[in-house]
Design a protein around this motif. Structure first.
Motif, PDB file in Angstrom:
ATOM      1  N   PRO A   1      63.761  32.307  47.440  1.00  0.00           N
ATOM      2  CA  PRO A   1      62.394  31.598  46.302  1.00  0.00           C
ATOM      3  C   PRO A   1      61.303  33.132  45.796  1.00  0.00           C
ATOM      4  N   ASP A   2      60.303  32.884  45.285  1.00  0.00           N
ATOM      5  CA  ASP A   2      59.801  34.390  45.449  1.00  0.00           C
ATOM      6  C   ASP A   2      58.039  33.762  45.630  1.00  0.00           C
ATOM      7  N   THR A   3      57.910  34.185  46.818  1.00  0.00           N
ATOM      8  CA  THR A   3      57.049  33.836  47.278  1.00  0.00           C
ATOM      9  C   THR A   3      55.128  34.077  46.957  1.00  0.00           C
ATOM     10  N   LEU A   4      55.317  35.136  46.229  1.00  0.00           N
ATOM     11  CA  LEU A   4      53.872  36.570  45.895  1.00  0.00           C
ATOM     12  C   LEU A   4      53.078  35.351  45.072  1.00  0.00           C
ATOM     13  N   ASP A   5      52.216  35.833  45.294  1.00  0.00           N
ATOM     14  CA  ASP A   5      50.579  34.905  45.162  1.00  0.00           C
ATOM     15  C   ASP A   5      49.898  36.075  44.456  1.00  0.00           C
ATOM     16  N   TRP A   6      49.130  36.338  44.037  1.00  0.00           N
ATOM     17  CA  TRP A   6      47.906  36.965  43.501  1.00  0.00           C
ATOM     18  C   TRP A   6      46.605  36.363  42.538  1.00  0.00           C
ATOM     19  N   GLN A   7      45.552  36.666  42.613  1.00  0.00           N
ATOM     20  CA  GLN A   7      44.432  36.107  41.921  1.00  0.00           C
ATOM     21  C   GLN A   7      43.611  36.942  41.116  1.00  0.00           C
ATOM     22  N   TYR A   8      42.905  36.292  40.107  1.00  0.00           N
ATOM     23  CA  TYR A   8      41.657  36.478  39.267  1.00  0.00           C
ATOM     24  C   TYR A   8      42.230  38.182  38.575  1.00  0.00           C
ATOM     25  N   PRO A   9      43.402  38.041  37.788  1.00  0.00           N
ATOM     26  CA  PRO A   9      44.223  39.809  37.706  1.00  0.00           C
ATOM     27  C   PRO A   9      42.728  39.668  36.615  1.00  0.00           C
ATOM     28  N   SER A  10      42.473  41.269  36.775  1.00  0.00           N
ATOM     29  CA  SER A  10      41.076  40.874  35.416  1.00  0.00           C
ATOM     30  C   SER A  10      41.408  42.554  35.126  1.00  0.00           C
ATOM     31  N   LEU A  11      40.858  42.997  34.347  1.00  0.00           N
ATOM     32  CA  LEU A  11      41.113  43.766  32.395  1.00  0.00           C
ATOM     33  C   LEU A  11      39.490  44.373  32.361  1.00  0.00           C
ATOM     34  N   VAL A  12      38.944  45.330  32.867  1.00  0.00           N
ATOM     35  CA  VAL A  12      37.941  46.336  31.882  1.00  0.00           C
ATOM     36  C   VAL A  12      38.640  47.477  31.517  1.00  0.00           C
ATOM     37  N   VAL A  13      37.447  47.282  30.294  1.00  0.00           N
ATOM     38  CA  VAL A  13      37.617  48.562  29.404  1.00  0.00           C
ATOM     39  C   VAL A  13      36.745  49.044  28.658  1.00  0.00           C
ATOM     40  N   VAL A  14      36.447  50.241  29.100  1.00  0.00           N
ATOM     41  CA  VAL A  14      35.146  50.899  28.685  1.00  0.00           C
ATOM     42  C   VAL A  14      35.236  52.255  27.191  1.00  0.00           C
ATOM     43  N   PRO A  15      34.885  51.637  26.826  1.00  0.00           N
ATOM     44  CA  PRO A  15      34.580  53.341  25.607  1.00  0.00           C
ATOM     45  C   PRO A  15      34.277  54.707  26.365  1.00  0.00           C
ATOM     46  N   LEU A  16      35.038  55.923  26.205  1.00  0.00           N
ATOM     47  CA  LEU A  16      33.903  56.654  26.639  1.00  0.00           C
ATOM     48  C   LEU A  16      33.626  58.130  26.142  1.00  0.00           C
ATOM     49  N   PRO A  17      32.131  58.780  26.407  1.00  0.00           N
ATOM     50  CA  PRO A  17      32.060  60.110  25.170  1.00  0.00           C
ATOM     51  C   PRO A  17      33.347  61.205  25.645  1.00  0.00           C
TER      52      PRO A  17
END
Lengths: 163, 301
Positions: free
Chosen positions: A147-163
């Motif tokens: 059985p799968d026992t992988l746990d994860w928390q708060y996957p987050s994504l941040v995107v910032v336009p750059l010069p």
């Protein structure tokens, strides 16, 4: 892909259009994710962790993905958590321009039974200035066990336009 | 910095730069920093602020307990120039945990200040291993992002709030065997104050270096955001799960950072953010150490 050059008016599109973020749920427990598929919240019937962004003049975006992850299963049947992102043209239904990859993602050690936390920053280049892109967080496990026992928390994504 | 009333100039926004190699390097043996092949390097021009975000990271593993480090090096002018910033994993780089026999990938963001505006610099990702000949690298990368970031809508006059300075604080005091299971600011404290930009959005990077003991509880870092100063109302409380960073159960120090976005701040208001640390309540001893703590705030558009 135009750098901001002398004697040219600086425009909003020159890396000053809005940045954005999107974050998932606090806890994903024992979910049976596996290779080779990359899955996002959409595949779990949850709102996608995604942002829509207009590519700046430079054609460059900074993307940060981060989370916490552990596998408290029994060694050696342990999995690393791989968090990456897809870049799509336009919106969710758009074609995938850049697919997810561990080369562009945060990956936990598969040997940690206690949560490790962190993030990874990737620069995406050569986007078409002014075009709309849909960037969504997706994940997979490094091996897949049963059985799968992988746990994860708060996957987050941040995107910032750059010069 | 972009000052009120000044004209925006191209020199305020030199291009961001990025270099990455995903060529696998097996059985690393060098315990001093080397450039490797292919090299991971880029030239960049320092902005008027003299400050750039410096990101370095990659992917690494070892079937034993050897640990790969990847760290940025900055030279003046070119790859033959004098070293402005020497490669150092404790303050700028990342190091693998001692128990990852499959590739793990992460990175660290710090702020490099004091560069000469308009000058060209050479940035390169270097690597080494703690020992042995079994550790491998899958990815190496370096990014240089000129600051300030920020902005406003087209047609609007530029205001100072569009481009507040990027700020950070770092301290390399060694804190041996901390035992506090509730968050502490430590001594010395590591904190910055900043003005929220027009967008109300900032990147917050918390990171550093911690670990150095197996069979031990992990050390966790988390930012605490308050209004105005250390006595202000807490806006964002310490929460390692949402926006913190943690060590691994590792024989050596682990370095890295967690980058998050805090939004809905009030443009023009002063805020105070500080680095907080605690010892996780794992079923272990409390024998890990800290030898670097940092917090960074960068306004974004």
């Amino acid at each position: 892909m135009v750098d901001i050059a002398p004697n040219r008016l600086v425009r909003t599109l020159d890396g000053h259009n809005p940045s954005d973020k999107s974050t998932g749920a606090r806890q994903y427990n024992d979910l049976g994710i596996d290779q080779p598929d990359w899955q996002g919240n959409e595949e779990f019937n949850l709102p996608d962790i995604a942002v829509q962004v207009i590519a700046p003049t430079s054609g460059k975006l900074m993307v940060s993905v981060g989370a916490g992850a552990r596998d408290n299963g029994t060694a050696p049947n342990v999995d690393g958590f791989r968090l990456s992102f897809q870049v799509k043209q336009g919106g969710f239904a758009g074609s995938v321009l850049t697919d997810a990859s561990t080369f562009r993602g945060w990956v936990s050690s598969r040997n940690v039974t206690l949560y490790m936390f962190g993030s990874r920053i990737i620069i995406i280049e050569s986007l078409t200035p002014g075009n709309l892109y849909y960037i969504r967080a997706v994940w997979q496990s490094s091996q897949g066990t049963d059985p799968d026992t992988l746990d994860w928390q708060y996957p987050s994504l941040v995107v910032v336009p750059l010069p | 910095m972009v000052r009120v009333g000044s004209k925006i100039r191209a020199a305020d926004f030199p291009p961001s730069k990025w270099a990455q190699s995903n060529t696998e390097i097996l059985n690393v043996t060098s315990t001093s920093y080397i450039v490797g092949s292919p090299t991971v390097e880029t030239l960049f021009v320092a902005p008027q602020s003299g400050s750039v975000l410096l990101v370095c990271g990659g992917g690494f593993r070892d079937s034993s307990t050897n640990r790969i480090s990847i760290a940025p090096q900055i030279r003046a002018g070119s790859s033959a120039g004098s070293i402005v910033l020497a490669a150092d994993e404790i303050t700028r780089g990342v190091t693998a945990g001692s128990v990852s026999d499959e590739y793990e990938f992460y990175s660290r963001m710090t702020l490099l200040t004091g560069l000469t505006a308009g000058s060209t610099y050479h940035a390169q990702a270097l690597y080494k291993v703690s020992g042995g000949s079994s550790a491998d690298i899958q990815s190496r990368e370096i990014a240089v992002i000129p600051t300030p970031l920020g902005g406003n809508y087209a047609g609007k006059p530029v205001a100072a709030l569009d481009y507040p300075d990027t700020v950070w604080a770092q301290d390399t005091t060694t804190i041996s065997n901390p035992t506090n299971t509730t968050y502490s600011a430590g001594s010395p404290t590591v904190n910055v104050t900043f003005i929220a930009p027009t967008s109300g959005r900032v990147l917050v990077a918390i990171g550093g270096s911690a670990g150095n003991a197996t069979s031990s509880d992990r050390i966790i870092f988390a930012p605490e955001l308050r209004e105005t100063n250390v006595s202000g109302t807490i806006i964002v409380s310490t929460d390692v799960e949402q926006w913190g960073w943690g060590s691994q159960v590792s024989a050596g120090y682990v370095q890295g950072s967690r980058v998050s976005m805090f939004d809905n701040l009030t443009p023009g208001d002063p805020y105070f953010v500080r680095h907080m640390y605690a010892v996780a309540t794992d079923p272990g001893s409390q024998t890990q150490d800290i030898n670097c703590r940092e917090i960074l705030v960068c306004s974004v558009p």
